[in-house]
Scaffold this active site. Sequence first.
Site, PDB file in Angstrom:
ATOM      1  N   SER A 119      28.562 -10.546 -26.337  1.00 45.06           N
ATOM      2  CA  SER A 119      29.063 -11.455 -27.150  1.00 45.06           C
ATOM      3  C   SER A 119      28.833 -12.843 -26.417  1.00 45.06           C
ATOM      4  CB  SER A 119      30.518 -11.338 -27.451  1.00 45.06           C
ATOM      5  OG  SER A 119      31.007 -12.799 -27.891  1.00 45.06           O
ATOM      6  N   TYR A 143      39.080 -10.531 -23.978  1.00 50.07           N
ATOM      7  CA  TYR A 143      37.819 -10.061 -24.845  1.00 50.07           C
ATOM      8  C   TYR A 143      36.635 -10.323 -24.240  1.00 50.07           C
ATOM      9  CZ  TYR A 143      34.384 -10.112 -28.472  1.00 50.07           C
ATOM     10  OH  TYR A 143      33.063  -9.495 -29.084  1.00 50.07           O
ATOM     11  N   LYS A 147      33.595  -7.913 -22.321  1.00 46.86           N
ATOM     12  CA  LYS A 147      32.128  -7.696 -22.776  1.00 46.86           C
ATOM     13  C   LYS A 147      31.384  -7.983 -21.540  1.00 46.86           C
ATOM     14  CE  LYS A 147      32.420  -6.696 -27.038  1.00 46.86           C
ATOM     15  NZ  LYS A 147      31.663  -5.532 -27.589  1.00 46.86           N
TER      16      LYS A 147
HETATM   17  C1  WQD Z   1      34.134 -21.091 -35.537  1.00 44.84           C
HETATM   18  C2  WQD Z   1      34.586 -22.545 -35.570  1.00 44.84           C
HETATM   19  C3  WQD Z   1      36.738 -23.145 -35.005  1.00 44.84           C
HETATM   20  C4  WQD Z   1      38.644 -21.420 -38.204  1.00 44.84           C
HETATM   21  C5  WQD Z   1      34.832 -16.228 -32.212  1.00 44.84           C
HETATM   22  C6  WQD Z   1      34.893 -15.673 -30.940  1.00 44.84           C
HETATM   23  C7  WQD Z   1      33.632 -15.282 -30.309  1.00 44.84           C
HETATM   24  C8  WQD Z   1      32.758 -14.502 -31.403  1.00 44.84           C
HETATM   25  C9  WQD Z   1      32.864 -14.986 -32.785  1.00 44.84           C
HETATM   26  C10 WQD Z   1      33.328 -12.111 -31.420  1.00 44.84           C
HETATM   27  C11 WQD Z   1      35.615 -23.224 -34.296  1.00 44.84           C
HETATM   28  C12 WQD Z   1      36.428 -23.540 -36.342  1.00 44.84           C
HETATM   29  C13 WQD Z   1      37.811 -21.857 -37.340  1.00 44.84           C
HETATM   30  C14 WQD Z   1      39.437 -22.294 -39.408  1.00 44.84           C
HETATM   31  C15 WQD Z   1      38.334 -24.051 -38.088  1.00 44.84           C
HETATM   32  N1  WQD Z   1      33.532 -13.425 -31.758  1.00 44.84           N
HETATM   33  N2  WQD Z   1      37.395 -23.037 -37.269  1.00 44.84           N
HETATM   34  N3  WQD Z   1      39.030 -23.717 -39.086  1.00 44.84           N
HETATM   35  O1  WQD Z   1      35.612 -19.227 -31.971  1.00 44.84           O
HETATM   36  O2  WQD Z   1      33.297 -19.824 -32.479  1.00 44.84           O
HETATM   37  O3  WQD Z   1      33.950 -17.659 -31.869  1.00 44.84           O
HETATM   38  O4  WQD Z   1      34.193 -15.517 -33.143  1.00 44.84           O
HETATM   39  O5  WQD Z   1      32.206 -11.668 -30.755  1.00 44.84           O
HETATM   40  O6  WQD Z   1      33.832 -14.488 -29.239  1.00 44.84           O
HETATM   41  O7  WQD Z   1      35.439 -16.779 -29.929  1.00 44.84           O
HETATM   42  O8  WQD Z   1      34.677 -18.327 -34.067  1.00 44.84           O
HETATM   43  O9  WQD Z   1      34.968 -18.278 -36.509  1.00 44.84           O
HETATM   44  O10 WQD Z   1      36.794 -18.597 -34.859  1.00 44.84           O
HETATM   45  O11 WQD Z   1      35.311 -20.588 -35.457  1.00 44.84           O
HETATM   46  O12 WQD Z   1      37.914 -25.318 -37.960  1.00 44.84           O
HETATM   47  O13 WQD Z   1      40.513 -22.101 -40.089  1.00 44.84           O
HETATM   48  O14 WQD Z   1      35.284 -22.973 -36.637  1.00 44.84           O
HETATM   49  O15 WQD Z   1      37.665 -23.963 -34.364  1.00 44.84           O
HETATM   50  O16 WQD Z   1      34.966 -24.544 -33.923  1.00 44.84           O
HETATM   51  P1  WQD Z   1      34.485 -18.937 -32.671  1.00 44.84           P
HETATM   52  P2  WQD Z   1      35.621 -18.835 -35.303  1.00 44.84           P
END
Ligand code: WQD
Length: 321
Positions: A119, A143, A147
Amino acid sequence: MTTLVIGGAGYIGSHVVRLLVEQGEKVVVIDHLATGYRERTAGAELVELDVTTAEAVPALVRVIRETGAEAMIHFAAHKQVGESVAKPEMYWHDNVGGLANALSACAQAGLRDVVFSSSAAVYGMPDVDLVTEDLTPQPINPYGATKYVGEWMLADAERAHDMRTVALRYFNVAGAGWPELADTQVMNLVPIVLDALDRGHAPTVFGTDYDTPDGTCIRDYVHVLDLADAHIAALTYLRGEDRPHRVFNVGTGTGSSVLEVIEAIARVKGIEITPTLGERRPGDPARLICSADRIREAMGWSATHGLEDIVRSAAEARADA
Ligand code: WQD
């Protein structure tokens, strides 16, 4: 050619299983169906087994020997960052222990080629425009740490045994290749926004004061079908002679902001969305964009779907459900 897919009943795994089955490959799925679904493994043999238990090793050895599996793809893992902070022992036990069991079985049964789901979480909070594989990983949560350790385990297994391994560092995966294989968990931005809309709520943007053009966080969203295709490319790469690298980013090389994702969803649904502008979420880097040069050069893989395809396929899958 038989491929063992551990965690093949889950969201990403089932897309890879579907592609392999469509190519006429024999597939054996190992899954304990905690978060996966039997129906997603159509066309493959399903062995219900929890790979995190000690008994899993002889059971896996038996399956590999009986089926003559020559390659393994390991998906099975917990993948929620927040949960990993709250329950680190479970992440270490299951993510690392499950992989250790799988690699041990491969070594004992003489299975050579292994592809591992890593990841972009291994990178932590990199302060760069484009994330290349040369950057030293600095995970900031359990997490991501499990990985990164998984990648070390693969390297050690290669040194100790007649094995070849590839770790794919996924960026932000979303979308659906087939409606019935869609992500059913509401954990990431695209499903969270779609779910909020279905319930008549406004989605919330976590932070609007980042150092980005529109002030919201930028991520590299990759279509699950492109990601699945990268696993097929990785299997071919492992069978080839020339293998210069073991670790590859998988993303598009293009970033989209949270507001751009919400706008794309509004476009494909033909509606207006007025999001709630909320506070920053702790631990979010302003931008995380993949350099996808290495996988393109080594495997000839590059993403063919853009943000619009991703959100359209995710929205259509929800409408079908
Ligand atoms: C994306 C963007 C949030 C929800 C995570 C893990 C990573 C990988 C993928 C597995 C961010 C913003 C989110 C909301 C928002 N996982 N957001 N409102 O954090 O980039 O990655 O998932 O391998 O390891 O960390 O993904 O989808 O949570 O967020 O504004 O209601 O959307 O702040 O900028 P993230 P995400």
